[in-house]
Design an enzyme around this catalytic site. Structure first.
Site, PDB file in Angstrom:
ATOM      1  N   GLY A  49     120.572 -36.944 -10.087  1.00 28.76           N
ATOM      2  CA  GLY A  49     119.402 -37.560  -9.484  1.00 28.76           C
ATOM      3  C   GLY A  49     119.728 -38.562  -8.398  1.00 28.76           C
ATOM      4  O   GLY A  49     118.833 -39.185  -7.840  1.00 28.76           O
ATOM      5  N   CYS A  50     121.005 -38.733  -8.098  1.00 28.02           N
ATOM      6  CA  CYS A  50     121.431 -39.650  -7.050  1.00 28.02           C
ATOM      7  C   CYS A  50     121.863 -38.839  -5.833  1.00 28.02           C
ATOM      8  O   CYS A  50     122.525 -37.813  -5.976  1.00 28.02           O
ATOM      9  CB  CYS A  50     122.605 -40.513  -7.520  1.00 28.02           C
ATOM     10  SG  CYS A  50     122.203 -41.585  -8.915  1.00 28.02           S
ATOM     11  N   ALA A  51     121.495 -39.300  -4.657  1.00 30.21           N
ATOM     12  CA  ALA A  51     121.914 -38.622  -3.427  1.00 30.21           C
ATOM     13  C   ALA A  51     123.424 -38.739  -3.252  1.00 30.21           C
ATOM     14  O   ALA A  51     124.086 -37.802  -2.815  1.00 30.21           O
ATOM     15  CB  ALA A  51     121.192 -39.208  -2.225  1.00 30.21           C
ATOM     16  N   SER A  52     123.980 -39.898  -3.600  1.00 26.23           N
ATOM     17  CA  SER A  52     125.424 -40.112  -3.560  1.00 26.23           C
ATOM     18  C   SER A  52     126.019 -39.649  -4.878  1.00 26.23           C
ATOM     19  O   SER A  52     125.313 -39.452  -5.861  1.00 26.23           O
ATOM     20  CB  SER A  52     125.723 -41.604  -3.388  1.00 26.23           C
ATOM     21  OG  SER A  52     125.088 -42.117  -2.259  1.00 26.23           O
TER      22      SER A  52
END
Length: 136
Positions: A49-52
């Site tokens: 769920g994190c872009a990074s």
């Protein structure tokens, strides 16, 4: 109630005049955080769920919750450092009682992060809560 480490961050944020200074402070917090051993950066510790790319590895010692975390993005490393200040040292059951959105709102993060970063921060908080629930 927030930990003394988190209160110190909140006081620093109150002292800083604008968001650019606060943003730099978040990055500095990330730089000061110990690096996570690359051998722990595996799919099982990755936060979805994190872009990074973000990894969180929990541990409970003497009844206290703690975690190591890392990211490939400096601002996200800083957010991990803030979450560490918020949660580290609490009994796992108390981790579940922390109102993270309210505490983080005191820093103005909810107003100044991109929607992707905000979603990632929520995913990290949820992951920490799940890890603490499993540990408790």
């Amino acid at each position: 109630m927030a930990s003394p480490a988190f209160e110190e961050i909140a006081e620093t944020f109150d002292f800083l005049d604008d968001w650019e200074e606060r943003y730099r402070h978040v990055i500095e917090l990330g730089k000061a955080m110990p690096a996570m051993d690359p051998s722990l950066q595996v799919p099982a510790t990755r936060v979805e769920g994190c872009a990074s790319q973000v990894w969180i590895m929990p541990r409970v010692e003497e009844g206290r919750f703690d975690f190591q975390g890392d990211s490939d993005a400096m601002i996200v490393r800083g957010l991990i450092a803030i979450l560490h200040a918020l949660y580290a040292g609490l009994p796992p059951r108390e981790v579940l009682g922390v109102d993270a959105p309210a505490e983080l709102a005191r820093l103005g993060l909810d107003e100044h992060l991109s929607s992707q970063r905000s979603n990632g921060l929520r995913a990290m908080v949820e992951r920490i809560r799940l890890l603490a629930a499993d540990a408790g």
